[in-house]
Design a protein around this motif. Structure first.
Motif, PDB file in Angstrom:
ATOM      1  N   SER A  59       0.830  -1.213   0.000  1.00 43.46           N
ATOM      2  CA  SER A  59       0.000   0.000   0.000  1.00 43.46           C
ATOM      3  C   SER A  59       0.858   1.253   0.000  1.00 43.46           C
ATOM      4  O   SER A  59       0.485   2.273  -0.600  1.00 43.46           O
ATOM      5  N   PHE A  93     -10.942   2.259  -4.743  1.00 45.49           N
ATOM      6  CA  PHE A  93     -10.647   1.905  -3.362  1.00 45.49           C
ATOM      7  C   PHE A  93     -11.487   0.715  -2.908  1.00 45.49           C
ATOM      8  O   PHE A  93     -12.523   0.397  -3.496  1.00 45.49           O
ATOM      9  N   ASN A 135     -15.640   4.821  -1.722  1.00 49.28           N
ATOM     10  CA  ASN A 135     -15.455   6.269  -1.535  1.00 49.28           C
ATOM     11  C   ASN A 135     -16.382   7.093  -2.427  1.00 49.28           C
ATOM     12  O   ASN A 135     -15.998   8.133  -2.958  1.00 49.28           O
ATOM     13  N   ASP A 157      -6.834  -0.300  -5.025  1.00 53.29           N
ATOM     14  CA  ASP A 157      -6.408  -0.725  -3.697  1.00 53.29           C
ATOM     15  C   ASP A 157      -7.428  -1.711  -3.142  1.00 53.29           C
ATOM     16  O   ASP A 157      -8.526  -1.322  -2.751  1.00 53.29           O
TER      17      ASP A 157
END
Length: 242
Positions: free
Chosen positions: A51, A95, A99, A172
């Motif tokens: 990350s 994400f 989000n 991610d």
């Protein structure tokens, strides 16, 4: 600062290290490159640095040493406003928890980055409609995210990430909050995007995600590359417009 070159990698990390306080390095003298059209999955246990690598490529974090280049641009040398412009114009981000803005419709969520970049509203709306249709969620254009399934919300997030036609899509843990069926849908979507020419870099614990949509996997251990290999079962990108 920009370095040019027709054959330069899309992403290039040169001897990058990242330390937080006095602990061991999160990333330790790491060098890697990603070519246009690749779909690269970075794997590794928690604390392996994956990350941190993604955040440095996104301009959300800076290396302690080394350099991060995307399309020849020294991302690690950008100031706050330059980093924001870079993320808006050159990359799309997806994400784990979507989000999305719950008080905006699906279409307005997708349009937001385009409007922030100065795209005329009519053009942004047309581009959003095109993406929602391509991703199979145009029927939800006027719905609010809270009424959608997890897989549908992630498709909205992907549409939002692609609205400005970014050179690079960063993801991610894009299947981390999804059930099995929705996760499979997102894996297929990312694979299709890459086959259409989209460069993708994702970090994940999901081995199935890496094996099904990545053309290459990189395993990190203690901030260093433990392995870097092609995924032979995935066809290479075919090229084409996004």
């Amino acid at each position: 600062m920009k370095e040019t070159g027709v054959d330069a990698p899309l992403i290039e990390l040169r001897q990058v290290s990242k330390r937080y306080d006095d602990g061991p390095p999160a990333v330790d003298d790491l060098s890697l490159s990603v070519e246009r059209g690749e779909a690269v999955a970075i794997l590794g246990p928690s604390g392996s640095g994956k990350s941190t690598v993604l955040n440095m490529i996104a301009g959300l974090d800076r290396p302690t040493a080394g350099s991060v280049l995307v399309e020849g641009l020294r991302v690690d040398g950008l100031g706050e406003s330059g980093s924001a412009k870079y993320r808006r114009d050159r990359i799309g981000m997806v994400f784990q928890f979507f989000n999305l803005l719950d008080d905006l419709t699906v279409a307005d969520n997708v349009m937001l980055p385009a409007q922030l970049s100065g795209m005329p509203r009519a053009r942004a709306r047309a581009r959003a409609a095109e993406l929602l249709e391509t991703l199979g969620i145009d029927r939800h254009a006027h719905a609010y995210p809270g009424r959608l399934s997890g897989g549908e919300r992630q498709r909205v997030a992907v549409a939002r990430a692609l609205i400005n036609r970014p050179a690079l899509l960063l993801a991610d843990e894009p299947t981390g909050a999804l059930d099995t069926a929705s996760g499979r849908d997102v894996r297929e979507l990312l694979s299709e995007l890459n086959q259409d020419g989209q460069t993708i870099l994702l970090v994940t614990h999901d081995i199935q995600l890496a094996e099904s949509c990545a053309t290459r996997t990189i395993r990190l251990v203690d901030g260093r590359i433990a392995s870097d290999s092609a995924v032979p079962s995935v066809a290479g990108p075919a090229g084409g417009a996004r």
